[in-house]
Design a protein around this motif. Structure first.
Motif, PDB file in Angstrom:
ATOM      1  N   VAL A 162       0.850  -1.188   0.000  1.00 48.65           N
ATOM      2  CA  VAL A 162       0.000   0.000   0.000  1.00 48.65           C
ATOM      3  C   VAL A 162       0.889   1.243   0.000  1.00 48.65           C
ATOM      4  O   VAL A 162       1.580   1.523   0.979  1.00 48.65           O
ATOM      5  CB  VAL A 162      -0.934   0.006   1.230  1.00 48.65           C
ATOM      6  CG1 VAL A 162      -1.758   1.293   1.246  1.00 48.65           C
ATOM      7  CG2 VAL A 162      -1.842  -1.218   1.204  1.00 48.65           C
ATOM      8  N   THR A 163       0.848   1.961  -1.100  1.00 47.69           N
ATOM      9  CA  THR A 163       1.604   3.192  -1.237  1.00 47.69           C
ATOM     10  C   THR A 163       0.636   4.347  -1.368  1.00 47.69           C
ATOM     11  O   THR A 163      -0.241   4.336  -2.238  1.00 47.69           O
ATOM     12  CB  THR A 163       2.519   3.145  -2.490  1.00 47.69           C
ATOM     13  OG1 THR A 163       3.385   2.018  -2.393  1.00 47.69           O
ATOM     14  CG2 THR A 163       3.333   4.415  -2.606  1.00 47.69           C
ATOM     15  N   ALA A 164       0.746   5.345  -0.512  1.00 54.01           N
ATOM     16  CA  ALA A 164      -0.152   6.491  -0.542  1.00 54.01           C
ATOM     17  C   ALA A 164       0.377   7.550  -1.508  1.00 54.01           C
ATOM     18  O   ALA A 164       1.585   7.714  -1.657  1.00 54.01           O
ATOM     19  CB  ALA A 164      -0.297   7.087   0.856  1.00 54.01           C
TER      20      ALA A 164
ATOM     21  N   ALA B 173      -0.888  12.604   1.121  1.00 57.22           N
ATOM     22  CA  ALA B 173      -2.079  11.995   1.714  1.00 57.22           C
ATOM     23  C   ALA B 173      -2.066  12.168   3.229  1.00 57.22           C
ATOM     24  O   ALA B 173      -1.022  12.145   3.863  1.00 57.22           O
ATOM     25  CB  ALA B 173      -2.144  10.514   1.360  1.00 57.22           C
TER      26      ALA B 173
ATOM     27  N   LEU C  33      -5.093   7.851   4.140  1.00 54.38           N
ATOM     28  CA  LEU C  33      -6.136   7.418   3.206  1.00 54.38           C
ATOM     29  C   LEU C  33      -6.950   8.564   2.623  1.00 54.38           C
ATOM     30  O   LEU C  33      -7.919   8.315   1.892  1.00 54.38           O
ATOM     31  CB  LEU C  33      -7.074   6.433   3.912  1.00 54.38           C
ATOM     32  CG  LEU C  33      -6.426   5.128   4.378  1.00 54.38           C
ATOM     33  CD1 LEU C  33      -7.447   4.266   5.104  1.00 54.38           C
ATOM     34  CD2 LEU C  33      -5.819   4.372   3.204  1.00 54.38           C
TER      35      LEU C  33
ATOM     36  N   HIS D 201     -11.815  10.829   0.426  1.00 54.38           N
ATOM     37  CA  HIS D 201     -11.598   9.393   0.540  1.00 54.38           C
ATOM     38  C   HIS D 201     -12.234   8.728  -0.682  1.00 54.38           C
ATOM     39  O   HIS D 201     -13.442   8.858  -0.909  1.00 54.38           O
ATOM     40  CB  HIS D 201     -12.239   8.833   1.815  1.00 54.38           C
ATOM     41  CG  HIS D 201     -11.660   9.391   3.079  1.00 54.38           C
ATOM     42  ND1 HIS D 201     -10.810   8.661   3.890  1.00 54.38           N
ATOM     43  CD2 HIS D 201     -11.811  10.603   3.677  1.00 54.38           C
ATOM     44  CE1 HIS D 201     -10.465   9.399   4.934  1.00 54.38           C
ATOM     45  NE2 HIS D 201     -11.057  10.577   4.828  1.00 54.38           N
TER      46      HIS D 201
ATOM     47  N   ASN E  58      -7.560   5.452  -8.792  1.00 55.12           N
ATOM     48  CA  ASN E  58      -6.103   5.373  -8.942  1.00 55.12           C
ATOM     49  C   ASN E  58      -5.585   6.536  -9.783  1.00 55.12           C
ATOM     50  O   ASN E  58      -4.571   7.165  -9.443  1.00 55.12           O
ATOM     51  CB  ASN E  58      -5.712   4.049  -9.601  1.00 55.12           C
ATOM     52  CG  ASN E  58      -4.242   3.996  -9.958  1.00 55.12           C
ATOM     53  OD1 ASN E  58      -3.368   3.912  -9.102  1.00 55.12           O
ATOM     54  ND2 ASN E  58      -3.937   4.074 -11.256  1.00 55.12           N
TER      55      ASN E  58
ATOM     56  N   ALA F 224      -5.523   9.652  -7.792  1.00 54.57           N
ATOM     57  CA  ALA F 224      -4.370   9.643  -6.877  1.00 54.57           C
ATOM     58  C   ALA F 224      -3.088   9.962  -7.643  1.00 54.57           C
ATOM     59  O   ALA F 224      -2.200  10.658  -7.123  1.00 54.57           O
ATOM     60  CB  ALA F 224      -4.264   8.290  -6.182  1.00 54.57           C
TER      61      ALA F 224
ATOM     62  N   TYR G  24      -1.662   2.926  -7.379  1.00 54.49           N
ATOM     63  CA  TYR G  24      -2.353   3.138  -6.098  1.00 54.49           C
ATOM     64  C   TYR G  24      -3.578   2.232  -5.922  1.00 54.49           C
ATOM     65  O   TYR G  24      -4.448   2.523  -5.095  1.00 54.49           O
ATOM     66  CB  TYR G  24      -2.739   4.614  -5.958  1.00 54.49           C
ATOM     67  CG  TYR G  24      -1.518   5.507  -5.927  1.00 54.49           C
ATOM     68  CD1 TYR G  24      -0.614   5.445  -4.875  1.00 54.49           C
ATOM     69  CD2 TYR G  24      -1.227   6.362  -6.994  1.00 54.49           C
ATOM     70  CE1 TYR G  24       0.526   6.231  -4.848  1.00 54.49           C
ATOM     71  CE2 TYR G  24      -0.090   7.162  -6.978  1.00 54.49           C
ATOM     72  CZ  TYR G  24       0.778   7.083  -5.905  1.00 54.49           C
ATOM     73  OH  TYR G  24       1.926   7.856  -5.892  1.00 54.49           O
TER      74      TYR G  24
ATOM     75  N   TRP H 128      -3.865   1.029  -2.415  1.00 52.57           N
ATOM     76  CA  TRP H 128      -4.265   2.148  -1.553  1.00 52.57           C
ATOM     77  C   TRP H 128      -5.764   2.397  -1.667  1.00 52.57           C
ATOM     78  O   TRP H 128      -6.445   2.631  -0.653  1.00 52.57           O
ATOM     79  CB  TRP H 128      -3.467   3.389  -1.950  1.00 52.57           C
ATOM     80  CG  TRP H 128      -3.837   4.638  -1.200  1.00 52.57           C
ATOM     81  CD1 TRP H 128      -3.426   5.009   0.047  1.00 52.57           C
ATOM     82  CD2 TRP H 128      -4.700   5.692  -1.664  1.00 52.57           C
ATOM     83  NE1 TRP H 128      -3.968   6.220   0.392  1.00 52.57           N
ATOM     84  CE2 TRP H 128      -4.755   6.667  -0.638  1.00 52.57           C
ATOM     85  CE3 TRP H 128      -5.412   5.904  -2.840  1.00 52.57           C
ATOM     86  CZ2 TRP H 128      -5.506   7.839  -0.760  1.00 52.57           C
ATOM     87  CZ3 TRP H 128      -6.164   7.065  -2.971  1.00 52.57           C
ATOM     88  CH2 TRP H 128      -6.211   8.011  -1.934  1.00 52.57           C
TER      89      TRP H 128
ATOM     90  N   LYS I  31      -7.592  -0.281   0.204  1.00 48.75           N
ATOM     91  CA  LYS I  31      -7.514  -0.047   1.649  1.00 48.75           C
ATOM     92  C   LYS I  31      -8.474   1.064   2.065  1.00 48.75           C
ATOM     93  O   LYS I  31      -9.147   0.967   3.098  1.00 48.75           O
ATOM     94  CB  LYS I  31      -6.088   0.318   2.053  1.00 48.75           C
ATOM     95  CG  LYS I  31      -5.905   0.458   3.563  1.00 48.75           C
ATOM     96  CD  LYS I  31      -4.449   0.733   3.931  1.00 48.75           C
ATOM     97  CE  LYS I  31      -4.284   0.877   5.445  1.00 48.75           C
ATOM     98  NZ  LYS I  31      -2.879   1.175   5.827  1.00 48.75           N
ATOM     99  N   SER I  32      -8.569   2.103   1.255  1.00 47.17           N
ATOM    100  CA  SER I  32      -9.516   3.184   1.534  1.00 47.17           C
ATOM    101  C   SER I  32     -10.948   2.662   1.497  1.00 47.17           C
ATOM    102  O   SER I  32     -11.781   3.032   2.341  1.00 47.17           O
ATOM    103  CB  SER I  32      -9.339   4.309   0.502  1.00 47.17           C
ATOM    104  OG  SER I  32     -10.278   5.342   0.711  1.00 47.17           O
TER     105      SER I  32
END
Length: 262
Positions: free
Chosen positions: A65-67, A71, A77, A126, A145, A148, A205, A208, A211-212
């Motif tokens: 997981v790369t933010a 972020a 997140l 988010h 993505n 992001a 992402y 990420w 995960k969000s």
């Protein structure tokens, strides 16, 4: 008793016994068919469940997981928009395929931009993928993505608005096409760099975003958009809001607090 009558009764008993044996055989075959059918049904259900689970994971990423750059929030997140010193925070949970999110965006965009640009409000966005889960596909994931990736170029808000201006019908997963997302990037001056293109194509992402999305699913909220002002829900299911009310709420929340000038 004559031999003839005795023979007749014996034949009748034999026929009855034979019929009983045939009935037992039929019942045994019926039970076998029912058991076999039950096993097939169970296997079919198991297969269907397996397919649904596989579909629910479609497009997901199990990588690190790369933010994106800058972020904020728990686990990094949220993507921030606006001035750091703004006294109030608008938290937005959104899905780029969500029609209700588009309606909120179109109805409140000018008000939100004005409040952010004047330093009264900052945003924390988010990005989730509820429509992917409900309707299938990867458009929510790929668009999030790409947004992001735009954050890395300092172009999140501009590209965010372009995505909503070009949102396809909810049933048409057009955002799944990464080339289309790159075409939309042409509408934001300076965004479509080699780094941005690589980020979009590689799904940098994706983990990420997943995960969000998982964080949203465990938050207690169940629809998008969910809008919070300073942590309090002000817009969602059965919570009407107008741009004028949002401005009034922000003004009331900011009373007596300094507003950054730049």
């Amino acid at each position: 008793m004559s031999d003839k009558n005795s023979e007749g009764r014996r034949s009748a008993r034999e026929r009855l016994q034979a019929e009983r044996e045939r009935e037992k055989a039929r019942a045994k075959r019926k039970r076998a068919v029912m058991v076999s059918g039950g096993i097939i049904a169970v296997l079919a259900i198991a297969a269907a469940v397996g397919i649904m689970v596989a579909n629910s994971k479609s497009g997901s990423s199990s990588g690190p997981v790369t933010a994106p750059t800058g972020a904020v929030g728990k686990g990094g997140l949220a993507i921030p928009v606006g001035r750091n010193g703004a006294p109030s925070t608008l938290t937005v949970y959104e899905d780029f395929r969500c029609p209700a999110c588009d309606a909120f965006e179109k109805g409140f965009r000018d008000t939100v931009h004005s409040l952010m640009d004047s330093g009264q409000l900052k945003g924390e966005y988010h990005l989730v993928r509820l429509i992917d889960g409900n309707s299938g596909g990867t458009g929510s994931l790929n668009a999030a993505n790409a947004a992001a990736c735009a954050q890395n170029q300092g172009k999140f808000r501009d590209y965010h608005d372009v995505l909503y201006d070009n949102q396809p019908d909810e049933r048409v997963d057009k955002f799944a096409d990464k080339n289309y997302l790159l075409q939309l990037a042409d509408k934001v001056p300076g965004l479509k760099t080699p780094a941005f293109t690589s980020c979009v194509q590689n799904g940098t992402y994706n983990a990420w975003v997943d995960k969000s999305n998982a964080d949203f699913n465990s938050s207690g909220y169940n629809s998008t958009p969910t809008i919070l002002l300073n942590g309090k829900s002000i817009f969602g299911e059965n919570q009407p809001l107008t741009p004028e009310q949002l401005k009034a709420d922000v003004t009331a929340a900011n009373k007596g607090k300094p507003v950054p000038s730049s």
